[in-house]
Design an enzyme around this catalytic site. Structure first.
Site: not given
Ligand code: ADE
Length: 248
Positions: A88, A115, A153, A168
């Protein structure tokens, strides 16, 4: 394209890559997908891949040794392909990033769990970090599938219609126009007349206008970056004037 996926849960990928467009791309040799279980590179008796964080606090951290061993034994040292950590904290995945990645002959996707991974993996092994959105998943597997799917794709020959990726949503910075199929009337709801007219120039104009209108209504943030013609700007100005009039 050759994908190497490093994960503690390879079984998550198996059903998805066995169906539809990805399966066909694999059968035709356009995408090769190799799944590697990081646990296979843990050298201790119990194949431990995580440990407590230095400094305390909750959760567990993925140990660096099995991750380095897995990636380097498959891709060499230094790895001969981009090593992308799904996290994230990465840069946001978009259609433009998918196009960028589709240009590589080989990609390694590294899925974090717990984590996160030991910081030395990010500093000394990973070459790119990608997030699929501002929310937190249990691990990188779903994100890796998203990247794998969006990139596959785009590979030449994967989609039946070679122009499909250009049409797309997001391809030209706009959302896609609506689609209809038979029957022409369903529960009294009609397919727009223009789509049945056979007039290709009119259809193209209608679709472009719908695409612009949808983007204006749903994702105005995209308009700022989309390549718009003078006609597009005029249309948007008209819709904005109408909206102001409606609101009185
Ligand atoms: N791992 C945990 N959350 C994630 C996300 N939003 N994007 C990519 N990998 C992740």
């Amino acid at each position: 394209m050759h994908f190497d996926i490093f994960t503690l849960f390879p079984e998550v990928f198996t059903p998805y890559i066995a169906v539809s467009i990805i399966a066909r791309a694999r059968e035709r040799g356009l995408a090769e997908i190799h799944l590697h279980n990081i646990r296979d590179w843990a050298t201790d008796r119990h194949h431990v891949v995580d440990d407590e964080p230095y400094g305390g606090g909750g959760g567990m951290v993925m140990k660096p040794e099995p991750v380095f061993a897995a990636v380097e034994s498959v891709l060499g040292s230094p790895p001969r392909a981009p090593v992308i950590l799904l996290t994230p904290q990465g840069r946001l995945f978009t259609q433009a990033v998918a196009r960028e990645l589709a240009a590589f002959p080989r990609l390694a996707l590294l899925c974090g769990r717990y984590e996160g991974v030991d910081e030395r993996v990010r500093q000394h092994l990973v070459t790119d970090e990608i997030s699929i959105g501002d929310y937190v998943l249990t691990g990188g597997e779903l994100a890796a599938l998203v990247v794998l799917d969006a990139v596959t794709r785009l590979l030449p020959g994967v989609l039946g219609d070679p122009d499909a990726p250009a049409k797309d949503s997001h391809a030209n910075g706009l959302l896609e126009h609506p689609h209809y199929t038979r029957p022409p009337v369903f529960r009294g709801w009609e397919v727009p007349e223009v789509l049945r007219s056979g007039d290709h120039a009119r259809i193209a104009r209608w679709r472009h206008e719908q695409s612009l209108r949808r983007t204006w209504e749903r994702r105005p943030d995209l308009l700022a970056r989309a390549p718009l013609s003078e006609e597009d700007h005029a249309l948007i100005a008209r819709w904005e004037a109408e909206r102001r009039a409606d609101r009185g």
